[in-house]
Design a protein around this motif. Sequence first.
Motif, PDB file in Angstrom:
ATOM      1  N   ALA A   1       4.503  -2.522  62.358  1.00  0.00           N
ATOM      2  CA  ALA A   1       4.611  -2.184  63.778  1.00  0.00           C
ATOM      3  C   ALA A   1       4.135  -3.346  64.646  1.00  0.00           C
ATOM      4  O   ALA A   1       4.717  -3.637  65.698  1.00  0.00           O
TER       5      ALA A   1
ATOM      6  N   PHE B   1       6.912  -5.957  64.902  1.00  0.00           N
ATOM      7  CA  PHE B   1       7.963  -5.559  65.844  1.00  0.00           C
ATOM      8  C   PHE B   1       7.495  -5.732  67.284  1.00  0.00           C
ATOM      9  O   PHE B   1       8.270  -6.143  68.153  1.00  0.00           O
ATOM     10  N   GLN B   2       6.243  -5.419  67.513  1.00  0.00           N
ATOM     11  CA  GLN B   2       5.700  -5.608  68.854  1.00  0.00           C
ATOM     12  C   GLN B   2       5.617  -7.092  69.212  1.00  0.00           C
ATOM     13  O   GLN B   2       5.840  -7.474  70.363  1.00  0.00           O
TER      14      GLN B   2
ATOM     15  N   GLN C   1       8.956  -8.167  70.271  1.00  0.00           N
ATOM     16  CA  GLN C   1       9.473  -7.350  71.365  1.00  0.00           C
ATOM     17  C   GLN C   1      10.756  -6.628  70.984  1.00  0.00           C
ATOM     18  O   GLN C   1      11.694  -6.518  71.780  1.00  0.00           O
ATOM     19  N   TRP C   2      10.787  -6.133  69.759  1.00  0.00           N
ATOM     20  CA  TRP C   2      11.904  -5.306  69.332  1.00  0.00           C
ATOM     21  C   TRP C   2      11.566  -3.855  69.638  1.00  0.00           C
ATOM     22  O   TRP C   2      10.565  -3.319  69.161  1.00  0.00           O
ATOM     23  N   SER C   3      12.408  -3.214  70.409  1.00  0.00           N
ATOM     24  CA  SER C   3      12.121  -1.842  70.829  1.00  0.00           C
ATOM     25  C   SER C   3      12.727  -0.798  69.895  1.00  0.00           C
ATOM     26  O   SER C   3      12.357   0.372  69.958  1.00  0.00           O
ATOM     27  N   GLU C   4      13.662  -1.229  69.026  1.00  0.00           N
ATOM     28  CA  GLU C   4      14.299  -0.273  68.120  1.00  0.00           C
ATOM     29  C   GLU C   4      14.542  -0.922  66.765  1.00  0.00           C
ATOM     30  O   GLU C   4      14.639  -2.151  66.666  1.00  0.00           O
TER      31      GLU C   4
ATOM     32  N   PHE D   1       5.001   3.518  64.448  1.00  0.00           N
ATOM     33  CA  PHE D   1       5.937   3.117  65.498  1.00  0.00           C
ATOM     34  C   PHE D   1       5.771   3.958  66.755  1.00  0.00           C
ATOM     35  O   PHE D   1       5.942   3.462  67.876  1.00  0.00           O
TER      36      PHE D   1
ATOM     37  N   ILE E   1       7.958   2.263  69.644  1.00  0.00           N
ATOM     38  CA  ILE E   1       9.113   1.620  69.021  1.00  0.00           C
ATOM     39  C   ILE E   1      10.020   2.717  68.476  1.00  0.00           C
ATOM     40  O   ILE E   1       9.579   3.573  67.697  1.00  0.00           O
TER      41      ILE E   1
ATOM     42  N   THR F   1      21.912  -1.916  67.576  1.00  0.00           N
ATOM     43  CA  THR F   1      20.656  -2.406  67.009  1.00  0.00           C
ATOM     44  C   THR F   1      20.934  -3.408  65.898  1.00  0.00           C
ATOM     45  O   THR F   1      21.771  -3.170  65.031  1.00  0.00           O
TER      46      THR F   1
END
Length: 908
Positions: A171, A174-175, A178-181, A203, A208, A237
Amino acid sequence: MSITGLCFRLLPFHIIILFLLFKPEYSFAATKLKNDETSSGQNQHFLVHIGVILDLNSPIGTMTDLCIKMALSDFYSDVGLISCSNDLRTKDAESLLDTNFAVLELLKHEEVHGILGTQVATEDKFLAELGGKVRVPVISFTARSSTLPYSQNRYFIRTTPDDMYQAQALAAIFQEFQWSEVVILYEDTEYGNQFLSHLNKAFQKIDIGIAYMSAITISSQDSRILEELKKLMAKQTRVFLVHMNPTLGYQLFSLAKKAGMMSEGYAWIITDYLSDFLSSKDFVARDSMEGVLGIRPYVSRSKKLDSFQERWKRIMVLKSRTGSVRDINIYGLWLYDTIFSLAISAEKIVPVNSSLLYVNTSKNGTDTTNLKISAFGPRLLNELSHTKFRGLSGEFQLINGQLKPPAFEIFNVIGNGERTVGFWTVDKGISRELSSTGVPTHSSSTKSLKKAMWPGDSVTHPKGWALPATGKLRVGVPVKHGFIEFVNVKIDAAANRTNATGFSIDIFLAALQLLPFPTKYEFYPYNVSENCNSSYDDMLHEIPQAFDIVVGDTTIWAPRADHVDFSLPYSERGIVLVVKNKKPFDTWIFVKPLRWDLWLTIIAACILMGIVLRILEHRVPNTNEESVRPHRERLLTTYWSPIIALAFPERNMVANTWSIIVLVFWLFMAFILMQSYTANLSAILTVDQLNFVLSEEIYVGYQEGSFMKFFLKERLHINESRLKKYSTVEEYHDGMTRGSQRGGIDAIFDEIPYMKIFLKKYDRVMFYQPGSYRTDGFGFAFPIGSPLTAHFSKAILAVTQGPNMTSIEQTNFGPGYSSQDPLPSTISQRTSSLTFYDFGGLFIIVGSVTLFALFCSETLVGRKLTSLTAQYSQKCLCFMSSKFHSTRKDAEEIHASIPDSGATSSEG
């Protein structure tokens, strides 16, 4: 079945290593010779018997066997003790059923006090409950999660970190990017589902979204996997998280490369379920994973680890071993450290009296349940829980029955090698470097990962989503005839191009400039007219088939959220009801604040109050010698004192104390009536005019193509026959001017931004805003789950709160316009004032009284009439006065003739 398919966490053929501990004459420790003197004067030694249960056909069995022998040998040499012979009792278990029978047999006949072995989710519950029943610790060096909480499962020990920490590390990655999905591809097994639950929790904490979850079975054919990959390619995505065993994982990446999904714009992340085995794969298999980002537990380099790996490779070469585990991995290191921890724990307990190894019990049972309860197992469990040392895998310490979470290494697959791009720890999160002790460094560059190579040899990290195949956003814009200040669409037929301007378009263009990536777009018109049987709702239903985004004055409304996602609003929020400024002409409106019965009561009260004051004042003498008014004339004015006191409060109209008290209370009541009258008249002239809107004879207007028609029918229950649609400001005004009686309307239901434009041009209206009916203003619409929603919402927030917002508003709505001005102040400035006609009846009454006074005072006839009236009134008053005095005199005479009761009594 392939060799790599025998991964020890998911297949039913698992290795379970059992240590047969502490026969009466033996102690489990580094195989150790005790030279203590006994009572007989002889030396006594303790021998280790090790029972091993494994799948002899599995390459994992070879690694496990070798790790055990190397760990015991290293422990003997470290403590400087002489090794005794190892009694290895090997049992073959090729299935889950064989494993369970072997465990029962060894617990019953071999009298073990601890069990070491690999488990999967289907096994740990049974073995943990069995270990708890006989008080024998069940120790696993591969299980990464448990179906039972530690409080109910204290005899099940995992010398591995929980997968919860790996999910948190993912997680954080991904943060960081800056991936939101994300799309998750996972192995459809119980372990895969358990890991998925950890990901969901991690997530959700940082918002996310999981766009899609694809479960792939171990036995899936290439055609089935390719079909699933094609489905994923159709989605926007472009970030994929893979949690699979090595065999299935390499099969997936090989097919993904053939499908063109290992190209620029894609991002692939793998968990340690696959990354721990990368070193055992050849170049062909790894080539399909070029640019993949992976995560695995970090193992710091040390001389002891380097020495161990060299000896391992040398032994594997001498024995000509090949296969998927020819190189040692983290599970082998965890097993090595587990053997050390068991040896250390047992060494702290021995020597032990053989009579204290089991609890004395007379319980009888069948062959499979008649097991001895160990008295030594709880002691071994306690020592394990407090054992702490630095092993090959790093710091070894058990916390709540599981290994203390290590740091995770984030690496990038490049060619036939790997490159570390950062680390993650529980305490510090992501860092670029770790110190020699495993603690993140704190230089200025430690808060971000190093540059990585992504699929397609790209050095720019993917934004996480992709535009359609055309490479342009298909922007839907509504074509409408009115309120073009928001959207004005013009179609250039010659150039086959659609142009759009207006407030909503300017907000869209300004937001595009703030997106973190360049984006091309193309406008697509959509006619929102009921004449064409289409509306805004119909336009939104064209997402995502025809449009990738809808830009315009589209209201954010709850029923629409079932089909699309909305950005943050960029306009004012709310619905208003606009009505005509006044009702039909009413001359006697000033009478209406009070009902007829209250008016009659007030008039009667004034008359009665005058009579009471006249009675109270008639005996008061005229002490003012300078007064020119006779006493009788002064008494006559007391009849009018309730009214005169309101007009001339400074005059002394009464002299009696009781008269003053009565007059004060009368004035108190009169002022309350006056204030109530004023408040009720204000309500009649303003708010109460709205009560007629829902009456059957009133027609209501709404904007063509909007959701207001549904709102008025379903929420306010207004009959459709009373609804009229309009498209422009001019049509609204024309309908309001004509009114319901002449084919128009008397009220408009619409949103605040539209009505601000309407009220700016036409001021003969008033408004009312129902508090229970609200909308969230205008926003852009996207497909459900679109990653563009978050990017545009952030950009819209920056635009609406930025310095250019005022310029955008005044460019489209005119100078002086500001969305910060509240609607009530705007309308109150344009509300028309009250007119002479509103109080015509009151002026008629006052005028009539004035003319009558002039007639009586200034004309001969009037004076004679006044004189006759005064004489007649005086005679009536004198007659009433004489009657009053005679009555009072008679009463006094009667009172005087009655004997004094007090005197009579005294005489008697």
